[in-house]
Design a protein around this motif. Structure first.
Motif, PDB file in Angstrom:
ATOM      1  N   PRO A  49       0.823  -1.211   0.000  1.00 34.68           N
ATOM      2  CA  PRO A  49       0.000   0.000   0.000  1.00 34.68           C
ATOM      3  C   PRO A  49       0.857   1.262   0.000  1.00 34.68           C
ATOM      4  O   PRO A  49       1.804   1.385   0.769  1.00 34.68           O
ATOM      5  CB  PRO A  49      -0.801  -0.128   1.298  1.00 34.68           C
ATOM      6  CG  PRO A  49      -0.902  -1.616   1.529  1.00 34.68           C
ATOM      7  CD  PRO A  49       0.410  -2.164   1.058  1.00 34.68           C
ATOM      8  N   GLY A  50       0.519   2.194  -0.915  1.00 32.72           N
ATOM      9  CA  GLY A  50       1.263   3.433  -1.020  1.00 32.72           C
ATOM     10  C   GLY A  50       2.458   3.376  -1.948  1.00 32.72           C
ATOM     11  O   GLY A  50       3.059   4.412  -2.262  1.00 32.72           O
ATOM     12  N   GLN A  51       2.820   2.185  -2.420  1.00 24.99           N
ATOM     13  CA  GLN A  51       3.989   2.021  -3.297  1.00 24.99           C
ATOM     14  C   GLN A  51       3.571   2.184  -4.754  1.00 24.99           C
ATOM     15  O   GLN A  51       2.482   1.772  -5.159  1.00 24.99           O
ATOM     16  CB  GLN A  51       4.609   0.641  -3.074  1.00 24.99           C
ATOM     17  CG  GLN A  51       5.893   0.386  -3.839  1.00 24.99           C
ATOM     18  CD  GLN A  51       6.481  -0.978  -3.514  1.00 24.99           C
ATOM     19  OE1 GLN A  51       5.932  -1.738  -2.724  1.00 24.99           O
ATOM     20  NE2 GLN A  51       7.605  -1.291  -4.123  1.00 24.99           N
ATOM     21  N   ALA A  52       4.437   2.789  -5.556  1.00 24.87           N
ATOM     22  CA  ALA A  52       4.190   2.942  -6.988  1.00 24.87           C
ATOM     23  C   ALA A  52       4.779   1.750  -7.733  1.00 24.87           C
ATOM     24  O   ALA A  52       5.949   1.413  -7.537  1.00 24.87           O
ATOM     25  CB  ALA A  52       4.788   4.239  -7.509  1.00 24.87           C
ATOM     26  N   ILE A  53       3.970   1.095  -8.572  1.00 24.70           N
ATOM     27  CA  ILE A  53       4.431  -0.071  -9.333  1.00 24.70           C
ATOM     28  C   ILE A  53       3.994   0.066 -10.791  1.00 24.70           C
ATOM     29  O   ILE A  53       3.116   0.863 -11.136  1.00 24.70           O
ATOM     30  CB  ILE A  53       3.869  -1.385  -8.746  1.00 24.70           C
ATOM     31  CG1 ILE A  53       2.343  -1.426  -8.895  1.00 24.70           C
ATOM     32  CG2 ILE A  53       4.295  -1.569  -7.307  1.00 24.70           C
ATOM     33  CD1 ILE A  53       1.738  -2.787  -8.568  1.00 24.70           C
ATOM     34  N   LEU A  54       4.622  -0.756 -11.635  1.00 26.44           N
ATOM     35  CA  LEU A  54       4.261  -0.801 -13.050  1.00 26.44           C
ATOM     36  C   LEU A  54       3.174  -1.843 -13.277  1.00 26.44           C
ATOM     37  O   LEU A  54       3.239  -2.958 -12.735  1.00 26.44           O
ATOM     38  CB  LEU A  54       5.483  -1.137 -13.901  1.00 26.44           C
ATOM     39  CG  LEU A  54       6.601  -0.084 -13.949  1.00 26.44           C
ATOM     40  CD1 LEU A  54       7.794  -0.633 -14.728  1.00 26.44           C
ATOM     41  CD2 LEU A  54       6.102   1.210 -14.579  1.00 26.44           C
ATOM     42  N   VAL A  55       2.181  -1.478 -14.079  1.00 29.34           N
ATOM     43  CA  VAL A  55       1.122  -2.415 -14.473  1.00 29.34           C
ATOM     44  C   VAL A  55       0.877  -2.251 -15.969  1.00 29.34           C
ATOM     45  O   VAL A  55       1.191  -1.213 -16.561  1.00 29.34           O
ATOM     46  CB  VAL A  55      -0.187  -2.167 -13.690  1.00 29.34           C
ATOM     47  CG1 VAL A  55       0.010  -2.387 -12.203  1.00 29.34           C
ATOM     48  CG2 VAL A  55      -0.721  -0.757 -13.946  1.00 29.34           C
ATOM     49  N   ARG A  56       0.318  -3.297 -16.578  1.00 32.09           N
ATOM     50  CA  ARG A  56      -0.005  -3.234 -18.010  1.00 32.09           C
ATOM     51  C   ARG A  56      -1.527  -3.227 -18.164  1.00 32.09           C
ATOM     52  O   ARG A  56      -2.215  -4.144 -17.700  1.00 32.09           O
ATOM     53  CB  ARG A  56       0.582  -4.432 -18.752  1.00 32.09           C
ATOM     54  CG  ARG A  56       0.400  -4.344 -20.288  1.00 32.09           C
ATOM     55  CD  ARG A  56       0.912  -5.602 -20.978  1.00 32.09           C
ATOM     56  NE  ARG A  56       2.313  -5.832 -20.667  1.00 32.09           N
ATOM     57  CZ  ARG A  56       3.321  -5.255 -21.318  1.00 32.09           C
ATOM     58  NH1 ARG A  56       3.063  -4.410 -22.308  1.00 32.09           N
ATOM     59  NH2 ARG A  56       4.561  -5.530 -20.983  1.00 32.09           N
ATOM     60  N   ASN A  57      -2.036  -2.157 -18.776  1.00 33.31           N
ATOM     61  CA  ASN A  57      -3.462  -2.061 -19.054  1.00 33.31           C
ATOM     62  C   ASN A  57      -3.854  -3.175 -20.021  1.00 33.31           C
ATOM     63  O   ASN A  57      -3.346  -3.237 -21.144  1.00 33.31           O
ATOM     64  CB  ASN A  57      -3.781  -0.685 -19.655  1.00 33.31           C
ATOM     65  CG  ASN A  57      -5.266  -0.438 -19.803  1.00 33.31           C
ATOM     66  OD1 ASN A  57      -6.024  -1.318 -20.190  1.00 33.31           O
ATOM     67  ND2 ASN A  57      -5.682   0.790 -19.503  1.00 33.31           N
ATOM     68  N   MET A  58      -4.744  -4.068 -19.598  1.00 31.95           N
ATOM     69  CA  MET A  58      -5.113  -5.225 -20.414  1.00 31.95           C
ATOM     70  C   MET A  58      -5.878  -4.805 -21.675  1.00 31.95           C
ATOM     71  O   MET A  58      -5.852  -5.520 -22.680  1.00 31.95           O
ATOM     72  CB  MET A  58      -5.972  -6.185 -19.585  1.00 31.95           C
ATOM     73  CG  MET A  58      -5.271  -6.721 -18.332  1.00 31.95           C
ATOM     74  SD  MET A  58      -3.911  -7.843 -18.712  1.00 31.95           S
ATOM     75  CE  MET A  58      -4.818  -9.299 -19.223  1.00 31.95           C
ATOM     76  N   GLN A  59      -6.525  -3.669 -21.628  1.00 32.10           N
ATOM     77  CA  GLN A  59      -7.321  -3.236 -22.778  1.00 32.10           C
ATOM     78  C   GLN A  59      -6.460  -2.543 -23.828  1.00 32.10           C
ATOM     79  O   GLN A  59      -6.571  -2.828 -25.037  1.00 32.10           O
ATOM     80  CB  GLN A  59      -8.445  -2.302 -22.319  1.00 32.10           C
ATOM     81  CG  GLN A  59      -9.394  -1.893 -23.435  1.00 32.10           C
ATOM     82  CD  GLN A  59     -10.569  -1.087 -22.895  1.00 32.10           C
ATOM     83  OE1 GLN A  59     -10.658  -0.808 -21.723  1.00 32.10           O
ATOM     84  NE2 GLN A  59     -11.469  -0.723 -23.787  1.00 32.10           N
ATOM     85  N   SER A  60      -5.573  -1.620 -23.381  1.00 30.74           N
ATOM     86  CA  SER A  60      -4.769  -0.848 -24.329  1.00 30.74           C
ATOM     87  C   SER A  60      -3.374  -1.427 -24.539  1.00 30.74           C
ATOM     88  O   SER A  60      -2.705  -1.104 -25.517  1.00 30.74           O
ATOM     89  CB  SER A  60      -4.636   0.595 -23.851  1.00 30.74           C
ATOM     90  OG  SER A  60      -3.857   0.651 -22.658  1.00 30.74           O
ATOM     91  N   GLY A  61      -2.914  -2.257 -23.597  1.00 32.43           N
ATOM     92  CA  GLY A  61      -1.569  -2.807 -23.674  1.00 32.43           C
ATOM     93  C   GLY A  61      -0.494  -1.867 -23.160  1.00 32.43           C
ATOM     94  O   GLY A  61       0.688  -2.220 -23.139  1.00 32.43           O
ATOM     95  N   ARG A  62      -0.875  -0.658 -22.758  1.00 36.98           N
ATOM     96  CA  ARG A  62       0.098   0.320 -22.268  1.00 36.98           C
ATOM     97  C   ARG A  62       0.612  -0.059 -20.882  1.00 36.98           C
ATOM     98  O   ARG A  62      -0.148  -0.558 -20.035  1.00 36.98           O
ATOM     99  CB  ARG A  62      -0.529   1.714 -22.195  1.00 36.98           C
ATOM    100  CG  ARG A  62      -0.826   2.358 -23.524  1.00 36.98           C
ATOM    101  CD  ARG A  62      -1.424   3.734 -23.304  1.00 36.98           C
ATOM    102  NE  ARG A  62      -0.553   4.565 -22.477  1.00 36.98           N
ATOM    103  CZ  ARG A  62      -0.994   5.599 -21.744  1.00 36.98           C
ATOM    104  NH1 ARG A  62      -2.281   5.890 -21.732  1.00 36.98           N
ATOM    105  NH2 ARG A  62      -0.139   6.309 -21.044  1.00 36.98           N
ATOM    106  N   VAL A  63       1.930   0.202 -20.668  1.00 35.21           N
ATOM    107  CA  VAL A  63       2.533   0.007 -19.352  1.00 35.21           C
ATOM    108  C   VAL A  63       2.562   1.374 -18.660  1.00 35.21           C
ATOM    109  O   VAL A  63       3.096   2.343 -19.189  1.00 35.21           O
ATOM    110  CB  VAL A  63       3.959  -0.570 -19.458  1.00 35.21           C
ATOM    111  CG1 VAL A  63       4.621  -0.613 -18.087  1.00 35.21           C
ATOM    112  CG2 VAL A  63       3.912  -1.965 -20.082  1.00 35.21           C
ATOM    113  N   ILE A  64       1.969   1.426 -17.475  1.00 37.46           N
ATOM    114  CA  ILE A  64       1.899   2.687 -16.726  1.00 37.46           C
ATOM    115  C   ILE A  64       2.253   2.425 -15.271  1.00 37.46           C
ATOM    116  O   ILE A  64       2.252   1.282 -14.808  1.00 37.46           O
ATOM    117  CB  ILE A  64       0.496   3.324 -16.824  1.00 37.46           C
ATOM    118  CG1 ILE A  64      -0.575   2.297 -16.419  1.00 37.46           C
ATOM    119  CG2 ILE A  64       0.220   3.855 -18.205  1.00 37.46           C
ATOM    120  CD1 ILE A  64      -1.977   2.843 -16.479  1.00 37.46           C
TER     121      ILE A  64
END
Length: 227
Positions: free
Chosen positions: A198-213
């Protein structure tokens, strides 16, 4: 007289019959000052004032002024200034040592790093908190469920700096991704690329657009990004 330093010249040159402030009275005044500034939850502190040296005599003061010199640590050692402006100006810097016994959470046995703490891992003892600072835990509930950052020995105090919140997101896990801004919230599904607390920033991949944010993990295991 030759043994007096310049700083103590006023004290050493006092006539024996002159009105003075005794070292004992000054120590008592400093003790009351420190006790009155302790946090409300500390009632059993032992206060030790170092100085003034026995036998030193200071000119009588109309009104003693006291204050903390530098950082006033309510759980540890500190320095108090005692000064007088009239009728004769003088000033002292007196070290003060505190001995405070409070409930302290300690390791009940040797514990390894990355362990998720349970009630069986912890004990509560009475210990002098001087030197532990204000981050020593007093209630086991503050540590239960938290992750130990590094190994500890039995009896070692548990402090807030030794703990991490447990990871609520694992790499490869599907999470709810919220995009928030201007009173609007949009939810979608993302795949976590990193573990996260909780509170940590991590990378995820949007399953719909494929973008990594990069987004911030919530206590419920979701990830939030602003837009």
């Amino acid at each position: 007289m030759a043994s007096c330093t310049a700083l103590l010249l006023l004290v050493c040159s006092l006539p024996v019959s002159a009105a003075t402030e005794s070292a004992e009275a000054i120590r008592a005044t400093v003790t009351r000052f420190v006790r009155n500034h302790l946090p409300a939850n500390i009632s059993n502190a032992q206060i030790h004032v170092d100085g003034p040296a026995p036998g030193l005599r200071f000119p009588a003061c109309d009104h003693l002024q006291l204050g903390f010199f530098g950082y006033s640590n309510p759980y540890g050692n500190q320095t108090v200034t005692v000064s007088c402006s009239s009728p004769s100006p003088w000033k002292l810097y007196l070290p003060v040592r505190l001995a405070i016994k409070q409930n302290v959470v300690v390791a009940a046995r040797p514990l390894s790093a990355d362990r998720v703490l349970s009630a069986a891992d912890l004990s509560v003892v009475q210990r002098n908190t001087n030197g532990l600072g204000g981050n020593a835990l007093s209630d086991p509930q503050q540590a239960i469920g938290q992750v130990l950052r590094f190994g500890t020995l039995a009896g070692q105090p548990i402090t807030t700096s030794m703990l991490n919140a447990p990871e609520v997101v694992r790499a490869g896990q599907q999470v709810t991704l919220y995009a928030e801004g201007d009173g609007i919230r949009i939810a979608t599904i993302a795949n976590a690329i990193e573990n996260g607390r909780p509170g940590q920033a991590i990378l995820v991949r949007n399953m719909q657009s494929g973008r990594v944010i990069r987004g911030t993990v919530t206590a419920r295991g979701a990830v939030v990004v602003p837009f």
